[in-house]
Design a protein around this motif. Structure first.
Motif, PDB file in Angstrom:
ATOM      1  N   LYS A   2       0.853  -1.180   0.000  1.00 54.43           N
ATOM      2  CA  LYS A   2       0.000   0.000   0.000  1.00 54.43           C
ATOM      3  C   LYS A   2       0.887   1.227   0.000  1.00 54.43           C
ATOM      4  CE  LYS A   2      -3.455  -2.450   2.599  1.00 54.43           C
ATOM      5  NZ  LYS A   2      -3.922  -2.747   3.937  1.00 54.43           N
ATOM      6  N   ALA A   3       0.375   2.298  -0.568  1.00 55.80           N
ATOM      7  CA  ALA A   3       1.105   3.558  -0.606  1.00 55.80           C
ATOM      8  C   ALA A   3       0.677   4.408   0.583  1.00 55.80           C
ATOM      9  CB  ALA A   3       0.811   4.284  -1.917  1.00 55.80           C
ATOM     10  N   TRP A   4       1.631   5.031   1.229  1.00 62.69           N
ATOM     11  CA  TRP A   4       1.386   5.861   2.400  1.00 62.69           C
ATOM     12  C   TRP A   4       2.033   7.223   2.185  1.00 62.69           C
ATOM     13  CZ3 TRP A   4      -1.693   3.578   5.979  1.00 62.69           C
ATOM     14  CH2 TRP A   4      -1.799   2.198   5.927  1.00 62.69           C
ATOM     15  N   PRO A  15       6.383  22.097   5.032  1.00 57.33           N
ATOM     16  CA  PRO A  15       6.298  20.631   5.196  1.00 57.33           C
ATOM     17  C   PRO A  15       6.875  19.886   3.987  1.00 57.33           C
ATOM     18  CG  PRO A  15       4.120  21.660   5.364  1.00 57.33           C
ATOM     19  CD  PRO A  15       5.088  22.732   4.999  1.00 57.33           C
ATOM     20  N   LEU A  16       7.495  18.758   4.248  1.00 57.90           N
ATOM     21  CA  LEU A  16       7.992  17.870   3.195  1.00 57.90           C
ATOM     22  C   LEU A  16       7.015  16.717   3.069  1.00 57.90           C
ATOM     23  CD1 LEU A  16      11.690  17.586   4.382  1.00 57.90           C
ATOM     24  CD2 LEU A  16      10.846  18.993   2.512  1.00 57.90           C
ATOM     25  N   GLU A  17       6.688  16.322   1.840  1.00 60.81           N
ATOM     26  CA  GLU A  17       5.791  15.187   1.615  1.00 60.81           C
ATOM     27  C   GLU A  17       6.459  14.192   0.679  1.00 60.81           C
ATOM     28  OE1 GLU A  17       1.957  16.290   0.216  1.00 60.81           O
ATOM     29  OE2 GLU A  17       1.386  17.205   2.111  1.00 60.81           O
ATOM     30  N   PHE A  18       6.299  12.908   0.991  1.00 61.81           N
ATOM     31  CA  PHE A  18       6.796  11.858   0.111  1.00 61.81           C
ATOM     32  C   PHE A  18       5.959  10.613   0.336  1.00 61.81           C
ATOM     33  CE2 PHE A  18       9.296  11.864   3.960  1.00 61.81           C
ATOM     34  CZ  PHE A  18       9.328  10.543   4.349  1.00 61.81           C
ATOM     35  N   THR A  19       6.172   9.617  -0.498  1.00 64.35           N
ATOM     36  CA  THR A  19       5.385   8.395  -0.458  1.00 64.35           C
ATOM     37  C   THR A  19       6.259   7.226  -0.026  1.00 64.35           C
ATOM     38  OG1 THR A  19       4.035   9.227  -2.276  1.00 64.35           O
ATOM     39  CG2 THR A  19       3.913   6.879  -1.829  1.00 64.35           C
ATOM     40  N   LEU A  20       5.731   6.423   0.886  1.00 62.32           N
ATOM     41  CA  LEU A  20       6.362   5.171   1.300  1.00 62.32           C
ATOM     42  C   LEU A  20       5.486   4.021   0.847  1.00 62.32           C
ATOM     43  CD1 LEU A  20       7.425   5.707   5.027  1.00 62.32           C
ATOM     44  CD2 LEU A  20       8.906   5.560   3.048  1.00 62.32           C
ATOM     45  N   ARG A  25       0.220   0.009   8.097  1.00 61.85           N
ATOM     46  CA  ARG A  25       0.463   1.359   8.597  1.00 61.85           C
ATOM     47  C   ARG A  25       1.584   1.351   9.632  1.00 61.85           C
ATOM     48  NH1 ARG A  25      -3.070   6.091   9.255  1.00 61.85           N
ATOM     49  NH2 ARG A  25      -1.975   7.456  10.703  1.00 61.85           N
ATOM     50  N   GLU A  26       1.618   0.310  10.459  1.00 57.82           N
ATOM     51  CA  GLU A  26       2.652   0.218  11.485  1.00 57.82           C
ATOM     52  C   GLU A  26       4.050   0.187  10.864  1.00 57.82           C
ATOM     53  OE1 GLU A  26      -0.063  -1.886  11.482  1.00 57.82           O
ATOM     54  OE2 GLU A  26      -1.108  -0.752  13.037  1.00 57.82           O
ATOM     55  N   LYS A  27       4.192  -0.581   9.783  1.00 64.76           N
ATOM     56  CA  LYS A  27       5.488  -0.662   9.104  1.00 64.76           C
ATOM     57  C   LYS A  27       5.847   0.681   8.463  1.00 64.76           C
ATOM     58  CE  LYS A  27       8.812  -3.489   8.114  1.00 64.76           C
ATOM     59  NZ  LYS A  27       9.716  -3.890   9.189  1.00 64.76           N
ATOM     60  N   ALA A  28       4.858   1.362   7.872  1.00 65.28           N
ATOM     61  CA  ALA A  28       5.105   2.677   7.282  1.00 65.28           C
ATOM     62  C   ALA A  28       5.513   3.682   8.356  1.00 65.28           C
ATOM     63  CB  ALA A  28       3.857   3.163   6.544  1.00 65.28           C
ATOM     64  N   GLU A  29       4.849   3.631   9.516  1.00 69.55           N
ATOM     65  CA  GLU A  29       5.206   4.535  10.611  1.00 69.55           C
ATOM     66  C   GLU A  29       6.603   4.238  11.136  1.00 69.55           C
ATOM     67  OE1 GLU A  29       2.056   4.141  13.445  1.00 69.55           O
ATOM     68  OE2 GLU A  29       0.791   5.598  12.414  1.00 69.55           O
ATOM     69  N   GLU A  30       6.964   2.965  11.190  1.00 69.83           N
ATOM     70  CA  GLU A  30       8.302   2.588  11.643  1.00 69.83           C
ATOM     71  C   GLU A  30       9.371   3.148  10.709  1.00 69.83           C
ATOM     72  OE1 GLU A  30      10.844  -1.516  11.820  1.00 69.83           O
ATOM     73  OE2 GLU A  30       8.751  -1.620  12.453  1.00 69.83           O
ATOM     74  N   THR A  46       3.339  12.739   9.998  1.00 69.12           N
ATOM     75  CA  THR A  46       2.042  12.069   9.926  1.00 69.12           C
ATOM     76  C   THR A  46       2.087  11.087   8.769  1.00 69.12           C
ATOM     77  OG1 THR A  46       1.119  13.796   8.507  1.00 69.12           O
ATOM     78  CG2 THR A  46       0.747  14.030  10.873  1.00 69.12           C
ATOM     79  N   VAL A  47       1.318  10.005   8.905  1.00 67.38           N
ATOM     80  CA  VAL A  47       1.246   8.977   7.863  1.00 67.38           C
ATOM     81  C   VAL A  47      -0.226   8.769   7.509  1.00 67.38           C
ATOM     82  CG1 VAL A  47       1.692   6.563   7.305  1.00 67.38           C
ATOM     83  CG2 VAL A  47       3.324   7.818   8.721  1.00 67.38           C
ATOM     84  N   LYS A  48      -0.560   8.904   6.222  1.00 66.58           N
ATOM     85  CA  LYS A  48      -1.931   8.695   5.752  1.00 66.58           C
ATOM     86  C   LYS A  48      -1.911   7.727   4.588  1.00 66.58           C
ATOM     87  CE  LYS A  48      -3.665  13.180   7.101  1.00 66.58           C
ATOM     88  NZ  LYS A  48      -4.294  14.410   6.661  1.00 66.58           N
ATOM     89  N   LYS A  49      -2.926   6.906   4.508  1.00 59.43           N
ATOM     90  CA  LYS A  49      -3.041   5.914   3.434  1.00 59.43           C
ATOM     91  C   LYS A  49      -3.449   6.598   2.135  1.00 59.43           C
ATOM     92  CE  LYS A  49      -5.375   1.607   2.358  1.00 59.43           C
ATOM     93  NZ  LYS A  49      -6.365   0.651   2.822  1.00 59.43           N
ATOM     94  N   ILE A  50      -2.746   6.260   1.059  1.00 58.24           N
ATOM     95  CA  ILE A  50      -3.093   6.762  -0.268  1.00 58.24           C
ATOM     96  C   ILE A  50      -3.933   5.723  -0.992  1.00 58.24           C
ATOM     97  CG2 ILE A  50      -2.221   7.432  -2.530  1.00 58.24           C
ATOM     98  CD1 ILE A  50       0.243   8.527  -1.166  1.00 58.24           C
TER      99      ILE A  50
END
Length: 54
Positions: A2-4, A15-20, A25-30, A46-50
């Motif tokens: 999933k893209a975050w 603010p800087l924005e990029f995609t992980l 979500r836990e792995k993306a936050e880590e 902050t981490v939000k689901k795309i």
């Protein structure tokens, strides 16, 4: 996978924005926490689901 969307905010900066890409979500936050800790010690994030990607 999933893209975050990760947004890093630093005091007095734009603010800087990029995609992980991660399975949860836990792995993306880590991953985001590690990046912020290494490069931006006084920043918040902050981490939000795309959505889902292949």
């Amino acid at each position: 996978m999933k893209a975050w969307r990760v947004r890093i905010t630093q005091p007095g900066e734009e603010p800087l924005e990029f995609t992980l890409f991660a399975k949860t979500r836990e792995k993306a936050e880590e991953m985001a926490r590690f990046m912020v800790h290494q490069s931006f010690p006084f920043a918040r994030f902050t981490v939000k689901k795309i959505g889902r990607v292949l």
